[in-house]
Design a protein around this motif. Structure first.
Motif, short mmCIF file in Angstrom:
data_model
loop_
_atom_site.label_atom_id
_atom_site.label_comp_id
_atom_site.label_asym_id
_atom_site.label_seq_id
_atom_site.Cartn_x
_atom_site.Cartn_y
_atom_site.Cartn_z
N SER A 62 38.31 37.36 44.25
CA SER A 62 38.65 36.06 43.26
C SER A 62 37.02 35.49 42.96
CB SER A 62 39.52 35.00 43.96
OG SER A 62 38.81 34.47 45.15
N ASN A 63 37.07 34.79 41.95
CA ASN A 63 35.75 34.18 41.82
C ASN A 63 35.12 33.34 42.91
OD1 ASN A 63 35.34 35.47 39.23
ND2 ASN A 63 36.20 33.86 38.01
N ARG A 64 36.11 32.46 43.33
CA ARG A 64 35.67 31.73 44.59
C ARG A 64 35.27 32.42 45.71
NH1 ARG A 64 39.98 27.11 46.76
NH2 ARG A 64 38.48 25.68 47.64
N ALA A 65 35.96 33.42 45.99
CA ALA A 65 35.56 34.22 47.34
C ALA A 65 34.06 34.76 46.91
CB ALA A 65 36.56 35.10 47.54
N MET A 66 33.98 35.41 45.84
CA MET A 66 32.61 35.82 45.66
C MET A 66 31.35 34.72 45.35
SD MET A 66 32.84 39.17 44.81
CE MET A 66 34.05 40.57 44.13
N PHE A 67 31.66 33.64 45.11
CA PHE A 67 30.66 32.67 45.16
C PHE A 67 30.56 32.26 46.30
CE2 PHE A 67 29.43 28.02 44.55
CZ PHE A 67 28.19 28.37 44.07
N ARG A 68 31.47 32.12 47.31
CA ARG A 68 31.23 31.74 48.60
C ARG A 68 30.17 32.81 49.31
NH1 ARG A 68 36.62 31.43 51.19
NH2 ARG A 68 36.82 29.38 49.88
N GLU B 267 45.78 48.65 38.63
CA GLU B 267 45.12 47.32 38.46
C GLU B 267 45.35 46.47 39.32
OE1 GLU B 267 42.75 47.21 35.95
OE2 GLU B 267 43.00 49.18 35.54
N ALA B 268 46.28 46.60 40.33
CA ALA B 268 46.85 45.56 40.96
C ALA B 268 45.65 44.87 42.04
CB ALA B 268 47.86 45.89 42.04
N TRP B 269 44.60 45.63 42.52
CA TRP B 269 43.48 45.14 43.03
C TRP B 269 42.76 43.96 42.63
CZ3 TRP B 269 38.36 45.13 41.47
CH2 TRP B 269 38.20 45.81 40.34
N ARG B 270 42.88 43.93 40.96
CA ARG B 270 42.01 42.71 40.31
C ARG B 270 42.78 41.51 40.89
NH1 ARG B 270 38.94 44.66 35.97
NH2 ARG B 270 38.96 47.24 35.87
N LYS B 271 44.09 41.44 41.27
CA LYS B 271 44.64 40.01 41.45
C LYS B 271 44.64 39.75 42.93
CE LYS B 271 47.67 40.26 37.56
NZ LYS B 271 47.31 41.39 36.87
#
Length: 67
Positions: free
Chosen positions: A23-29, A14-18
């Motif tokens: 992150s939400n910021r990278a996804m939105f960008r 599960e470490a890939w989730r962190k």
């Protein structure tokens, strides 16, 4: 030492989730890849149209309103 010991047996998986990549910021960008460039280009066009193009097309004549 072979590696860190995890209390949760699934913590390593599960470490890939962190990761900052997800992150939400990278996804939105990355959602709108050319939006920043388009905003800058549109702003430059509006400034040019309002200040420079209107002065060159008026040729000193006042704008008249017709009723």
């Amino acid at each position: 030492m072979p590696g860190p010991l995890y209390r949760d047996p699934w913590a390593a998986r599960e470490a890939w989730r962190k990761s900052p990549i997800f992150s939400n910021r990278a996804m939105f960008r990355n959602m709108f890849p050319g939006l920043g460039t388009a905003i800058v280009a549109f702003t430059a066009y509006v400034i040019y149209d309002d200040y420079f193009a209107s002065k060159s097309t008026s040729h000193g004549h006042a704008k008249e309103e017709h009723h």
